[in-house]
Motif scaffolding. Structure first.
Motif, PDB file in Angstrom:
ATOM      1  N   SER A   1       5.066  17.603  -0.418  1.00  0.00           N
ATOM      2  CA  SER A   1       4.414  16.282  -0.432  1.00  0.00           C
ATOM      3  C   SER A   1       5.337  15.254   0.213  1.00  0.00           C
ATOM      4  O   SER A   1       6.535  15.494   0.392  1.00  0.00           O
ATOM      5  N   ASP A   2       4.758  14.112   0.546  1.00  0.00           N
ATOM      6  CA  ASP A   2       5.526  13.009   1.095  1.00  0.00           C
ATOM      7  C   ASP A   2       4.804  11.705   0.769  1.00  0.00           C
ATOM      8  O   ASP A   2       3.578  11.684   0.597  1.00  0.00           O
ATOM      9  N   THR A   3       5.564  10.617   0.647  1.00  0.00           N
ATOM     10  CA  THR A   3       5.008   9.304   0.302  1.00  0.00           C
ATOM     11  C   THR A   3       5.654   8.232   1.164  1.00  0.00           C
ATOM     12  O   THR A   3       6.854   8.254   1.402  1.00  0.00           O
ATOM     13  N   GLU A   4       4.824   7.303   1.639  1.00  0.00           N
ATOM     14  CA  GLU A   4       5.315   6.157   2.393  1.00  0.00           C
ATOM     15  C   GLU A   4       4.667   4.901   1.817  1.00  0.00           C
ATOM     16  O   GLU A   4       3.535   4.933   1.322  1.00  0.00           O
ATOM     17  N   GLN A   5       5.388   3.791   1.890  1.00  0.00           N
ATOM     18  CA  GLN A   5       4.872   2.519   1.386  1.00  0.00           C
ATOM     19  C   GLN A   5       4.914   1.472   2.498  1.00  0.00           C
ATOM     20  O   GLN A   5       5.901   1.357   3.224  1.00  0.00           O
ATOM     21  N   VAL A   6       3.817   0.715   2.627  1.00  0.00           N
ATOM     22  CA  VAL A   6       3.705  -0.345   3.622  1.00  0.00           C
ATOM     23  C   VAL A   6       3.485  -1.651   2.883  1.00  0.00           C
ATOM     24  O   VAL A   6       2.612  -1.741   2.019  1.00  0.00           O
ATOM     25  N   GLU A   7       4.276  -2.684   3.221  1.00  0.00           N
ATOM     26  CA  GLU A   7       4.164  -3.967   2.549  1.00  0.00           C
ATOM     27  C   GLU A   7       3.753  -5.052   3.522  1.00  0.00           C
ATOM     28  O   GLU A   7       4.245  -5.124   4.652  1.00  0.00           O
TER      29      GLU A   7
ATOM     30  N   TYR B   1       0.865  -1.186   0.000  1.00  0.00           N
ATOM     31  CA  TYR B   1       0.000   0.000   0.000  1.00  0.00           C
ATOM     32  C   TYR B   1       0.898   1.232   0.000  1.00  0.00           C
ATOM     33  O   TYR B   1       1.811   1.348   0.818  1.00  0.00           O
ATOM     34  N   ARG B   2       0.640   2.151  -0.939  1.00  0.00           N
ATOM     35  CA  ARG B   2       1.421   3.388  -1.058  1.00  0.00           C
ATOM     36  C   ARG B   2       0.536   4.569  -0.677  1.00  0.00           C
ATOM     37  O   ARG B   2      -0.515   4.794  -1.284  1.00  0.00           O
ATOM     38  N   MET B   3       0.952   5.309   0.347  1.00  0.00           N
ATOM     39  CA  MET B   3       0.209   6.483   0.806  1.00  0.00           C
ATOM     40  C   MET B   3       0.961   7.739   0.389  1.00  0.00           C
ATOM     41  O   MET B   3       2.141   7.908   0.738  1.00  0.00           O
ATOM     42  N   SER B   4       0.294   8.599  -0.359  1.00  0.00           N
ATOM     43  CA  SER B   4       0.871   9.871  -0.810  1.00  0.00           C
ATOM     44  C   SER B   4       0.036  11.013  -0.256  1.00  0.00           C
ATOM     45  O   SER B   4      -1.201  10.955  -0.279  1.00  0.00           O
ATOM     46  N   ILE B   5       0.700  12.041   0.254  1.00  0.00           N
ATOM     47  CA  ILE B   5      -0.009  13.153   0.870  1.00  0.00           C
ATOM     48  C   ILE B   5       0.595  14.468   0.423  1.00  0.00           C
ATOM     49  O   ILE B   5       1.822  14.594   0.269  1.00  0.00           O
ATOM     50  N   PHE B   6      -0.271  15.471   0.157  1.00  0.00           N
ATOM     51  CA  PHE B   6       0.146  16.766  -0.379  1.00  0.00           C
ATOM     52  C   PHE B   6      -0.443  17.876   0.485  1.00  0.00           C
ATOM     53  O   PHE B   6      -1.586  17.762   0.940  1.00  0.00           O
TER      54      PHE B   6
END
Length: 354
Positions: A149-155, A133-138
């Motif tokens: 912006s910033d992005t984090e990925q959870v596997e 799951y990739r979460m992107s926030i602006f």
């Protein structure tokens, strides 16, 4: 000339102040370890408020008028591309750091949201998050311009991971002097705990047996070990002839209070040892064997009735929790009559030749 210069300087400082005020940074912090259950609850709902805390958004500086746009994308196990899972945009609000469970509240209202209903349904059917799951926030200014912006990925690479008991096996016979319990380790666990109880009869479900009456083992914390002798955890003695039900629980700490997961329920038995010698057999014992619905018991009864097995004397050796003793004739007859009237209390019948 001096007045014009001062006016120009004032305008320059004012413009610099506006430019500086727009330099809002955003940092997305996903909590680790992230329990699967908490993330699944967050990812599979349309209403974001009141859900488990799985991330925090840090905004600097605070106090300026901004809005937030965010999206969550899902990459299924075995696939190479992400698909849009859901997205949302907030109304404008005064910049401050916040947690995901504050989204949709009166302070941070949701302006628009969109979700992929097919993917949501598929995710719910799986019962837990799988893949990546990739979460992107602006962060946006008052005019809708992206400031940062910033992005984090959870596997979740092991979607089949569960709290599974390795030993003892269900319906197995165990040594009353010690029962080794072993289970699979789970990532992120704070501690494991054990519950066990006696199953009084077969009409009880395993769950009813575990939660009825005085437990044998009551929520005993065993720390982070995954192997333990259940005998060392007893709050009261178990006895020969009993069926025992036990379960392992695991607590996973988290920012929203943590999550508790449980293993399957497992049952095992302590046999009463019946030693049979010689020829002839009491009719009551024949009835007990006949009433027990089991192929091996039926084969034993057939051998007795056909004369293939000739029996002369019956003795019963019982373990009372500390030592083995033999029943006298009256005690044996009472035990057989009990089994005759309560066939569901018989755990197993086996013939063990000398």
């Amino acid at each position: 000339m001096k007045k014009v210069a001062l006016t120009f300087l004032a305008c320059f400082l004012f413009l610099c102040g506006i430019s500086k005020a727009q330099e809002v940074s955003i940092d997305l912090v996903v909590f680790e370890p992230l329990p699967e259950i908490e993330f699944a609850a967050f990812a599979a709902v349309n209403n974001l408020s009141g859900q488990p805390r799985v991330f925090q958004v840090i905004l600097n500086p605070e106090g300026q008028t901004i809005s937030i746009r965010a999206s969550v994308d899902w990459k299924k196990v075995g696939e190479s591309d992400f698909q849009s899972f859901f997205s949302f945009e907030t109304e404008q609000f005064s910049a401050r750091s916040f947690y995901n469970d504050e989204l949709g509240t009166s302070e941070i209202r949701i302006k628009d949201s969109d979700s992929n209903s097919d993917l949501t349904e598929e995710s719910l059917e799986k019962g837990k998050p799988t893949g990546a799951y990739r979460m992107s926030i602006f962060v946006l200014d008052e005019n809708g311009n992206v400031l940062d912006s910033d992005t984090e990925q959870v596997e979740f690479l092991n979607p089949t991971q569960t709290l599974s008991i390795r030993t003892p096996q269900p319906n197995s016979e165990q040594d009353i002097g010690g029962v080794l319990a072993e289970w699979d380790d789970i990532n992120g666990v704070t501690n494991y705990f054990i519950n066990a109880n006696v199953r009084e009869n077969r009409s009880q479900s395993l769950e009813e047996a575990l939660n009825t009456g005085v437990p044998l083992i009551d929520n005993k914390d065993v720390g982070l070990v995954t192997t333990v002798n259940l005998r060392t955890l007893l709050d009261r003695e178990w006895l020969a002839g009993q069926e025992i039900v036990f379960q392992v629980g695991a607590f996973i700490g988290g920012p929203s209070g943590g999550t508790t997961i449980f293993s399957e329920l497992v049952n095992f038995y302590f046999p009463i040892v019946v030693q049979v010698q010689g020829g002839g057999i009491d009719d009551t014992l024949k009835d007990v064997i006949q009433n027990y619905d089991d192929d091996k018991a039926a084969q034993l009864l057939a051998k007795i009735q056909s004369g293939d097995i000739s029996l002369e004397d019956v003795t019963v050796e019982v373990f009372d929790g500390s030592s083995w003793t033999y029943l006298n004739v009256a005690e044996l007859q009472a035990l057989l009559q009990y089994f005759q009237s309560n066939p569901e209390a018989v755990i197993s019948i086996k013939f063990i030749p000398e």
